[in-house]
Design a protein around this motif. Structure first.
Motif, PDB file in Angstrom:
ATOM      1  N   ALA A 145       2.410   6.787  90.054  1.00 14.92           N
ATOM      2  CA  ALA A 145       1.983   8.020  89.391  1.00 14.92           C
ATOM      3  C   ALA A 145       2.929   9.179  89.690  1.00 14.92           C
ATOM      4  O   ALA A 145       3.172  10.026  88.836  1.00 14.92           O
ATOM      5  CB  ALA A 145       0.559   8.375  89.828  1.00 14.92           C
ATOM      6  N   THR A 146       3.474   9.213  90.879  1.00 10.85           N
ATOM      7  CA  THR A 146       4.370  10.293  91.291  1.00 10.85           C
ATOM      8  C   THR A 146       5.816  10.021  90.920  1.00 10.85           C
ATOM      9  O   THR A 146       6.599  10.946  90.696  1.00 10.85           O
ATOM     10  CB  THR A 146       4.273  10.503  92.819  1.00 10.85           C
ATOM     11  N   ASP A 197      -3.659   0.642  96.143  1.00 11.35           N
ATOM     12  CA  ASP A 197      -3.799   2.077  95.885  1.00 11.35           C
ATOM     13  C   ASP A 197      -2.538   2.863  96.210  1.00 11.35           C
ATOM     14  O   ASP A 197      -2.147   3.758  95.459  1.00 11.35           O
ATOM     15  CB  ASP A 197      -4.972   2.655  96.682  1.00 11.35           C
ATOM     16  N   TYR A 198      -1.890   2.543  97.331  1.00 12.27           N
ATOM     17  CA  TYR A 198      -0.688   3.295  97.696  1.00 12.27           C
ATOM     18  C   TYR A 198       0.429   3.087  96.683  1.00 12.27           C
ATOM     19  O   TYR A 198       1.244   3.988  96.457  1.00 12.27           O
ATOM     20  CB  TYR A 198      -0.216   2.973  99.122  1.00 12.27           C
ATOM     21  N   GLU A 238      -0.406   5.278  93.617  1.00 11.64           N
ATOM     22  CA  GLU A 238      -0.010   6.658  93.886  1.00 11.64           C
ATOM     23  C   GLU A 238       1.507   6.817  93.759  1.00 11.64           C
ATOM     24  O   GLU A 238       1.996   7.806  93.218  1.00 11.64           O
ATOM     25  CB  GLU A 238      -0.474   7.078  95.281  1.00 11.64           C
TER      26      GLU A 238
END
Length: 101
Positions: A81-82, A74-75, A78
């Motif tokens: 995505a950023t 998950d990290y 993220e």
């Protein structure tokens, strides 16, 4: 390379000039969770001495499969995505290396 051999990965990222400190913070945000992974032997982030927008990641994993699991966490989702907003292009996969001695 056998899939269960330790692997080292070197990745280069270049930040947009307006987002250099955002890039440093974003990269810093994945250090702790990456290092907490029991299959992570080493995870380091470097900034180029001549160009503060260029970052290099040095990763050492117990196996290629462990590195793939890390990429799906998950990290990391993220981070990906950023990262489009912060880095000028996709990461450059510099090397996948294995020690011979």
């Amino acid at each position: 390379m056998a899939p269960d051999e330790p692997i080292r990965v070197i990745i280069r990222l270049t930040a947009d000039r307006e987002h250099i400190e955002d890039a440093a913070r974003l990269l810093d945000s994945i250090v702790e969770p990456s290092r907490a992974n029991p299959d992570c032997l080493e995870f380091r982030v470097f900034r180029d001495a001549g160009d503060p927008a260029v970052f290099t990641l040095y990763e050492h994993w117990t196996s290629f499969a462990a590195n793939r699991v890390h990429a799906g966490m998950d990290y990391m989702a993220e981070f990906v995505a950023t990262s489009d907003e912060i880095f000028t292009s996709e990461a450059t996969f510099v090397h996948e290396i294995n020690a011979i001695a």
